[in-house]
Scaffold this motif. Structure first.
Motif, mmCIF file in Angstrom:
data_model
loop_
_atom_site.group_PDB
_atom_site.id
_atom_site.type_symbol
_atom_site.label_atom_id
_atom_site.label_comp_id
_atom_site.label_asym_id
_atom_site.label_seq_id
_atom_site.Cartn_x
_atom_site.Cartn_y
_atom_site.Cartn_z
ATOM 1 N N UNK A 16 -6.041 3.206 1.300
ATOM 2 C CA UNK A 16 -6.354 3.296 2.807
ATOM 3 C C UNK A 16 -6.782 4.966 3.077
ATOM 4 N N UNK A 17 -6.208 5.820 2.352
ATOM 5 C CA UNK A 17 -6.585 7.108 2.789
ATOM 6 C C UNK A 17 -8.028 7.586 1.978
ATOM 7 N N UNK A 18 -8.756 6.811 1.157
ATOM 8 C CA UNK A 18 -9.756 6.974 0.391
ATOM 9 C C UNK A 18 -10.970 7.213 1.354
ATOM 10 N N UNK A 19 -11.016 6.523 2.133
ATOM 11 C CA UNK A 19 -12.139 6.785 3.334
ATOM 12 C C UNK A 19 -11.618 6.706 4.739
ATOM 13 N N UNK A 20 -11.285 7.835 5.546
ATOM 14 C CA UNK A 20 -10.761 7.466 6.900
ATOM 15 C C UNK A 20 -11.801 6.730 7.727
ATOM 16 N N UNK A 21 -12.776 6.172 7.428
ATOM 17 C CA UNK A 21 -13.775 5.395 8.238
ATOM 18 C C UNK A 21 -13.209 4.045 7.933
ATOM 19 N N UNK A 22 -12.446 3.775 6.999
ATOM 20 C CA UNK A 22 -12.169 2.536 6.433
ATOM 21 C C UNK A 22 -11.139 1.919 7.444
ATOM 22 N N UNK A 40 2.118 8.017 10.284
ATOM 23 C CA UNK A 40 1.034 6.852 9.922
ATOM 24 C C UNK A 40 1.570 5.674 9.950
ATOM 25 N N UNK A 41 2.851 5.509 9.362
ATOM 26 C CA UNK A 41 3.567 4.037 9.115
ATOM 27 C C UNK A 41 3.853 3.585 10.481
ATOM 28 N N UNK A 42 4.259 4.529 11.538
ATOM 29 C CA UNK A 42 4.695 4.069 12.618
ATOM 30 C C UNK A 42 3.630 3.399 13.483
ATOM 31 N N UNK A 43 2.445 4.359 13.311
ATOM 32 C CA UNK A 43 1.160 3.891 14.201
ATOM 33 C C UNK A 43 0.682 2.556 13.621
ATOM 34 N N UNK A 44 1.160 2.189 12.373
ATOM 35 C CA UNK A 44 0.865 0.890 11.798
ATOM 36 C C UNK A 44 1.688 -0.492 12.087
ATOM 37 N N UNK A 45 2.884 -0.084 12.589
ATOM 38 C CA UNK A 45 3.630 -1.040 12.952
ATOM 39 C C UNK A 45 3.608 -1.285 14.287
ATOM 40 N N UNK A 46 3.942 -2.741 14.331
ATOM 41 C CA UNK A 46 4.030 -3.152 15.661
ATOM 42 C C UNK A 46 4.670 -2.365 16.971
ATOM 43 N N UNK A 47 4.283 -2.190 17.882
ATOM 44 C CA UNK A 47 4.664 -1.324 18.896
ATOM 45 C C UNK A 47 5.306 0.254 18.534
ATOM 46 N N UNK A 61 2.810 1.716 0.130
ATOM 47 C CA UNK A 61 1.559 0.865 0.132
ATOM 48 C C UNK A 61 0.487 2.122 0.118
ATOM 49 N N UNK A 62 0.707 2.703 1.200
ATOM 50 C CA UNK A 62 -0.623 3.672 1.503
ATOM 51 C C UNK A 62 -0.713 5.126 0.942
ATOM 52 N N UNK A 63 0.415 5.619 0.333
ATOM 53 C CA UNK A 63 0.808 6.789 -0.564
ATOM 54 C C UNK A 63 1.075 6.677 -1.776
ATOM 55 N N UNK A 64 0.996 5.405 -2.453
ATOM 56 C CA UNK A 64 1.940 5.609 -3.559
ATOM 57 C C UNK A 64 1.556 6.605 -4.635
#
Length: 109
Positions: A16-22, A40-47, A61-64
């Motif tokens: 996910x962090x490879x290309x911010x435009x992704x 970042x995680x909170x922004x991706x979670x519902x509400x 998942x995003x920073x493994x």
């Protein structure tokens, strides 16, 4: 300390962090603090709400490749990064617990 920068990691296509435009919007692990990862995680979670397990799931998942997988101790078989995330969720003024009790749900303060 939790605010320390993570080790330099070479970005790989598909992260996910490879290309911010992704659309991932995540910072590269080399520049992201654990607080940044939680946000970042909170922004991706519902509400923009989530329990510890959901928040860690997004971070993993995003920073493994940029996480500290060393175990905290022999007795506690918890990776250092998860312990740091838990401490930051409870102590950092950026985040708040919306439902103290059995299932702690966190969001932005």
């Amino acid at each position: 300390p939790a605010s320390a920068l993570l080790p330099q990691v070479r970005p790989l296509p598909g992260h996910a962090w490879y290309d911010r435009a992704s659309g991932g919007g995540a910072l590269a692990p080399a520049t992201a603090t654990y607080g940044d990862m939680i946000a970042h995680a909170l922004r991706k979670l519902p509400d923009e709400h989530g329990d510890f397990k959901a928040i860690c799931g997004v971070i993993e998942t995003d920073y493994f490749d940029g996480l500290n997988w060393k175990l905290e101790s022999a007795e506690r078989q918890t990776p250092v990064w998860k312990s740091s995330v838990r401490k930051i969720l409870h102590a950092n003024a950026r985040f708040r617990n919306t439902s103290p009790g059995d299932k702690n749900i966190f969001t932005f303060a």
